[in-house]
Design an enzyme around this catalytic site. Sequence first.
Site, short mmCIF file in Angstrom:
data_model
loop_
_atom_site.label_atom_id
_atom_site.label_comp_id
_atom_site.label_asym_id
_atom_site.label_seq_id
_atom_site.Cartn_x
_atom_site.Cartn_y
_atom_site.Cartn_z
N PHE A 11 108.09 59.21 -25.72
CA PHE A 11 109.39 59.76 -26.09
C PHE A 11 109.62 61.04 -25.29
O PHE A 11 108.86 61.99 -25.39
CB PHE A 11 109.50 60.07 -27.58
N ASP A 61 104.51 66.73 -21.00
CA ASP A 61 105.61 67.04 -21.91
C ASP A 61 104.99 67.56 -23.21
O ASP A 61 104.50 66.78 -24.02
CB ASP A 61 106.46 65.78 -22.14
N LYS A 95 111.46 72.72 -28.61
CA LYS A 95 111.23 72.75 -30.06
C LYS A 95 110.80 74.13 -30.59
O LYS A 95 111.65 74.99 -30.72
CB LYS A 95 110.27 71.63 -30.45
#
Length: 398
Positions: free
Chosen positions: A142, A227, A256
Amino acid sequence: MGSESERLMELAEKWCARNYEPLPVCISKGEGVYVWDPEGRKYMDMLSAYSAMSHGHRHPKIVKALIEQAGRSTLTSRAFHNDMLGPFLEKLCALTRFEKALPMNTGAEAVETALKAMRKWAYEVKGVPDGRARIIAAANNFHGRTIAAISMSTSDTTKKSFGPLLPGIDIVPFGDAAALEAAITEDTAGVLLEPIQGEGGVVVPPDDYLARVREICDKRSVLLCLDEIQTGLGRTGKMFCFEHYGIRPDIVTLGKALGGGVLPVSAVCANENVMRVFTHGTHGSTFGGNPLAAAVAIAAMDALRDEKMVENSSIMGEFFMSSLRELKLPGVSLVRGKGLLVGVVLEKPVAHDKSLELLDAGLLAKDARPDIIRFAPPLIITKDQIEEALGIIVKVFK
Ligand SMILES: *Cc1c(COP(=O)(O)O)cnc(C)c1O
């Protein structure tokens, strides 16, 4: 019936595109690891907005930085300098030990930036013929919701009817270094991986995987981009998940938790050998590096360090996971993860139903896969609060 929560949820359902199916709870207030609905019902937040809430709800020092900065200057665009960008990026580079950083807003934008960096590096440094650069990504990844990010996805729901998708992507199984090596050609620009796949269901690769990938990338002149938008900034019990594996990537994407739970803040960090491919006019963002985001990110990084959240993530994660394993909960086949990124694998695809039961019992968590529940509480969680969560989990599972 007809409660304020129901009215507000119906209103959102009426007007919002149906791109999400939220659990039936309406949050109107948060503090630390707890949130409340308009009726005053209290819940433990064990999802933390997919790790964006690592500092807990309304961390006082982050909110203070937000308010102070909002009283001074909020947005300048990068057409001009602002007094917060330099201090923010200096701190970020010290934390990541990279020479340069490029500020963006959302995680998906950081991934886009990293992809652009890898392609440009391939053409201008490695010497790949124009238009041929390829990126290797892992199955079950993702990386966000932009066209580039979904072009790498192996999920049908994520990709279907959004084509034509981006060419130049090679997918390899996650955790298999030999398959990754076999997929490299002279046109390969870089490899993009999550060190632990979060959305994919907290999938932890074999212990030697990333070290082997690092070696292969070095040998074949391919960039390694990790990532760490979800795993970074303490989530897995180290500041960066790659520290568990004794390696460093060429590029790291962060997002985030970098926004301290109050604003979208993301960044790409790399050394000059990669970052120098960006020259003026080649990339940008109106909001990226804005002073409000910079002030918040500085406070977020300071709070991580001052309050030893990374250490707490490691200790509490160990306690939470070992307790979950010892409980031998019925219907649970495996507990996996690192730090406070925990996946509970169920014997049957009932993770959504279990999330609803947990919600009824006052705990917020969500299915990452039909058979996997992800627990990712704020990193400030205490031992008593973990015990409180375990009590609720036991009640629901037994
Ligand atoms: C959440 C996430 C993203 C996307 O971030 P957004 O801010 O939602 O665009 C990208 N990569 C990983 C690993 C993520 O967990």
